[in-house]
Design a protein around this motif. Structure first.
Motif, PDB file in Angstrom:
ATOM      1  N   ALA A  44       0.832  -1.211   0.000  1.00 40.56           N
ATOM      2  CA  ALA A  44       0.000   0.000   0.000  1.00 40.56           C
ATOM      3  C   ALA A  44       0.865   1.260   0.000  1.00 40.56           C
ATOM      4  CB  ALA A  44      -0.941  -0.002   1.204  1.00 40.56           C
ATOM      5  N   ARG A  45       1.927   1.268   0.798  1.00 45.14           N
ATOM      6  CA  ARG A  45       2.817   2.444   0.827  1.00 45.14           C
ATOM      7  C   ARG A  45       3.494   2.636  -0.531  1.00 45.14           C
ATOM      8  NH1 ARG A  45       3.711   0.210   5.768  1.00 45.14           N
ATOM      9  NH2 ARG A  45       5.674  -0.766   5.128  1.00 45.14           N
ATOM     10  N   GLY A  46       3.940   1.536  -1.148  1.00 44.25           N
ATOM     11  CA  GLY A  46       4.581   1.642  -2.456  1.00 44.25           C
ATOM     12  C   GLY A  46       3.631   2.125  -3.538  1.00 44.25           C
ATOM     13  N   VAL A  47       2.389   1.688  -3.477  1.00 48.50           N
ATOM     14  CA  VAL A  47       1.384   2.163  -4.434  1.00 48.50           C
ATOM     15  C   VAL A  47       1.126   3.651  -4.189  1.00 48.50           C
ATOM     16  CG1 VAL A  47      -1.046   1.988  -5.118  1.00 48.50           C
ATOM     17  CG2 VAL A  47       0.307  -0.098  -4.792  1.00 48.50           C
ATOM     18  N   ALA A  48       0.978   4.030  -2.942  1.00 48.59           N
ATOM     19  CA  ALA A  48       0.665   5.421  -2.602  1.00 48.59           C
ATOM     20  C   ALA A  48       1.769   6.391  -3.018  1.00 48.59           C
ATOM     21  CB  ALA A  48       0.402   5.548  -1.098  1.00 48.59           C
ATOM     22  N   ASP A  49       3.025   5.975  -2.863  1.00 49.19           N
ATOM     23  CA  ASP A  49       4.112   6.912  -3.201  1.00 49.19           C
ATOM     24  C   ASP A  49       4.599   6.766  -4.646  1.00 49.19           C
ATOM     25  OD1 ASP A  49       6.005   4.813  -3.354  1.00 49.19           O
ATOM     26  OD2 ASP A  49       6.913   5.291  -1.418  1.00 49.19           O
ATOM     27  N   GLY A  50       3.960   5.874  -5.420  1.00 42.63           N
ATOM     28  CA  GLY A  50       4.299   5.730  -6.832  1.00 42.63           C
ATOM     29  C   GLY A  50       5.451   4.779  -7.115  1.00 42.63           C
ATOM     30  N   SER A  51       6.007   4.153  -6.087  1.00 39.74           N
ATOM     31  CA  SER A  51       7.094   3.190  -6.306  1.00 39.74           C
ATOM     32  C   SER A  51       6.588   1.938  -7.010  1.00 39.74           C
ATOM     33  CB  SER A  51       7.719   2.777  -4.969  1.00 39.74           C
ATOM     34  OG  SER A  51       8.295   3.875  -4.315  1.00 39.74           O
ATOM     35  N   PHE A  52       5.329   1.602  -6.762  1.00 40.73           N
ATOM     36  CA  PHE A  52       4.710   0.416  -7.348  1.00 40.73           C
ATOM     37  C   PHE A  52       3.564   0.833  -8.253  1.00 40.73           C
ATOM     38  CE2 PHE A  52       5.745  -1.867  -3.101  1.00 40.73           C
ATOM     39  CZ  PHE A  52       7.051  -2.081  -3.490  1.00 40.73           C
ATOM     40  N   ALA A  53       3.201  -0.075  -9.132  1.00 34.55           N
ATOM     41  CA  ALA A  53       2.054   0.148 -10.006  1.00 34.55           C
ATOM     42  C   ALA A  53       0.785   0.272  -9.162  1.00 34.55           C
ATOM     43  CB  ALA A  53       1.916  -1.014 -10.982  1.00 34.55           C
ATOM     44  N   ARG A  59      -5.329  -8.182  -3.383  1.00 34.44           N
ATOM     45  CA  ARG A  59      -5.111  -9.292  -4.317  1.00 34.44           C
ATOM     46  C   ARG A  59      -3.637  -9.547  -4.574  1.00 34.44           C
ATOM     47  NH1 ARG A  59      -9.873  -8.194  -8.749  1.00 34.44           N
ATOM     48  NH2 ARG A  59     -11.566  -9.058  -7.487  1.00 34.44           N
ATOM     49  N   VAL A  60      -2.876  -8.497  -4.771  1.00 38.00           N
ATOM     50  CA  VAL A  60      -1.447  -8.673  -5.037  1.00 38.00           C
ATOM     51  C   VAL A  60      -0.743  -9.212  -3.791  1.00 38.00           C
ATOM     52  CG1 VAL A  60       0.710  -7.463  -5.555  1.00 38.00           C
ATOM     53  CG2 VAL A  60      -1.312  -7.023  -6.925  1.00 38.00           C
ATOM     54  N   THR A  61      -1.121  -8.717  -2.636  1.00 38.92           N
ATOM     55  CA  THR A  61      -0.535  -9.240  -1.403  1.00 38.92           C
ATOM     56  C   THR A  61      -0.849 -10.719  -1.253  1.00 38.92           C
ATOM     57  OG1 THR A  61      -0.698  -7.080  -0.332  1.00 38.92           O
ATOM     58  CG2 THR A  61      -0.452  -8.990   1.106  1.00 38.92           C
ATOM     59  N   ARG A  62      -2.074 -11.094  -1.519  1.00 39.28           N
ATOM     60  CA  ARG A  62      -2.466 -12.510  -1.448  1.00 39.28           C
ATOM     61  C   ARG A  62      -1.647 -13.341  -2.426  1.00 39.28           C
ATOM     62  NH1 ARG A  62      -7.770 -12.431  -3.005  1.00 39.28           N
ATOM     63  NH2 ARG A  62      -8.276 -11.400  -1.055  1.00 39.28           N
ATOM     64  N   ALA A  63      -1.430 -12.833  -3.628  1.00 41.40           N
ATOM     65  CA  ALA A  63      -0.639 -13.558  -4.626  1.00 41.40           C
ATOM     66  C   ALA A  63       0.811 -13.712  -4.160  1.00 41.40           C
ATOM     67  CB  ALA A  63      -0.688 -12.834  -5.971  1.00 41.40           C
ATOM     68  N   LEU A  93      10.077 -12.160  -8.553  1.00 42.99           N
ATOM     69  CA  LEU A  93       8.697 -12.366  -9.014  1.00 42.99           C
ATOM     70  C   LEU A  93       7.738 -11.386  -8.338  1.00 42.99           C
ATOM     71  CD1 LEU A  93       8.103 -16.240  -9.141  1.00 42.99           C
ATOM     72  CD2 LEU A  93       7.973 -14.634 -11.037  1.00 42.99           C
ATOM     73  N   ALA A  94       7.887 -11.245  -7.035  1.00 42.61           N
ATOM     74  CA  ALA A  94       7.005 -10.351  -6.287  1.00 42.61           C
ATOM     75  C   ALA A  94       7.151  -8.913  -6.785  1.00 42.61           C
ATOM     76  CB  ALA A  94       7.302 -10.436  -4.793  1.00 42.61           C
ATOM     77  N   LEU A  95       8.378  -8.495  -7.028  1.00 46.39           N
ATOM     78  CA  LEU A  95       8.580  -7.128  -7.522  1.00 46.39           C
ATOM     79  C   LEU A  95       7.999  -6.940  -8.921  1.00 46.39           C
ATOM     80  CD1 LEU A  95      12.169  -6.406  -6.189  1.00 46.39           C
ATOM     81  CD2 LEU A  95      10.006  -5.373  -5.426  1.00 46.39           C
ATOM     82  N   LYS A  96       8.018  -7.972  -9.735  1.00 43.97           N
ATOM     83  CA  LYS A  96       7.432  -7.885 -11.065  1.00 43.97           C
ATOM     84  C   LYS A  96       5.901  -7.720 -10.989  1.00 43.97           C
ATOM     85  CE  LYS A  96      11.171 -10.140 -13.436  1.00 43.97           C
ATOM     86  NZ  LYS A  96      11.700 -11.312 -14.078  1.00 43.97           N
ATOM     87  N   LEU A  97       5.300  -8.281  -9.945  1.00 42.61           N
ATOM     88  CA  LEU A  97       3.858  -8.081  -9.756  1.00 42.61           C
ATOM     89  C   LEU A  97       3.539  -6.609  -9.473  1.00 42.61           C
ATOM     90  CD1 LEU A  97       2.992 -11.080  -7.397  1.00 42.61           C
ATOM     91  CD2 LEU A  97       2.242 -10.796  -9.766  1.00 42.61           C
ATOM     92  N   LEU A  98       4.526  -5.890  -8.968  1.00 39.41           N
ATOM     93  CA  LEU A  98       4.322  -4.518  -8.534  1.00 39.41           C
ATOM     94  C   LEU A  98       4.941  -3.478  -9.460  1.00 39.41           C
ATOM     95  CD1 LEU A  98       5.226  -5.212  -4.823  1.00 39.41           C
ATOM     96  CD2 LEU A  98       2.940  -4.750  -5.713  1.00 39.41           C
ATOM     97  N   ALA A  99       5.631  -3.929 -10.494  1.00 43.78           N
ATOM     98  CA  ALA A  99       6.382  -3.005 -11.350  1.00 43.78           C
ATOM     99  C   ALA A  99       5.436  -2.060 -12.085  1.00 43.78           C
ATOM    100  CB  ALA A  99       7.212  -3.782 -12.360  1.00 43.78           C
TER     101      ALA A  99
END
Length: 103
Positions: A44-53, A59-63, A93-99
């Motif tokens: 959530a923090r990475g999404v909020a600050d733009g580091s993640f997609a 769902r992504v956390t569950r994956a 792999l996890a980082l690719k889910l968030l790229a």
């Protein structure tokens, strides 16, 4: 409670039920909640600050957690990959889910 490590050939099944180790079930559930919260918060923090997609955090956390949970079902100490190799592979792999798109 000391958690078994795949390095030691020990496994802690994800589907632990109250009847499995009743004296530790509460601890297992609490550790799962803490782990889920830690990962969900980081995503959530990475999404909020733009580091993640911009992804569905739950769902992504569950994956991401599913990757690690299933690993203990098939990992063998005498297999071709060391715990460190698998850790690096699964982290990638996890980082690719968030790229973010295009990365």
């Amino acid at each position: 409670m000391a958690c078994p490590s795949p390095r030691d050939g020990a496994r802690l099944p994800d589907g632990a039920e109250p009847s499995d180790p009743p004296e530790h079930y509460g601890e297992i559930v609490e550790l799962r909640h803490q782990t889920n919260g830690y990962f969900r918060g980081a995503v959530a923090r990475g999404v909020a600050d733009g580091s993640f997609a911009k992804v569905d955090v739950k769902r992504v956390t569950r994956a991401m957690l599913s990757l690690t949970i299933d690993l203990v079902r098939w990992y063998r100490l005498d297999g071709p990959d060391s715990p460190e190799q698998l850790g690096e592979f699964y982290a990638d792999l996890a980082l690719k889910l968030l790229a973010p798109d295009g990365e």
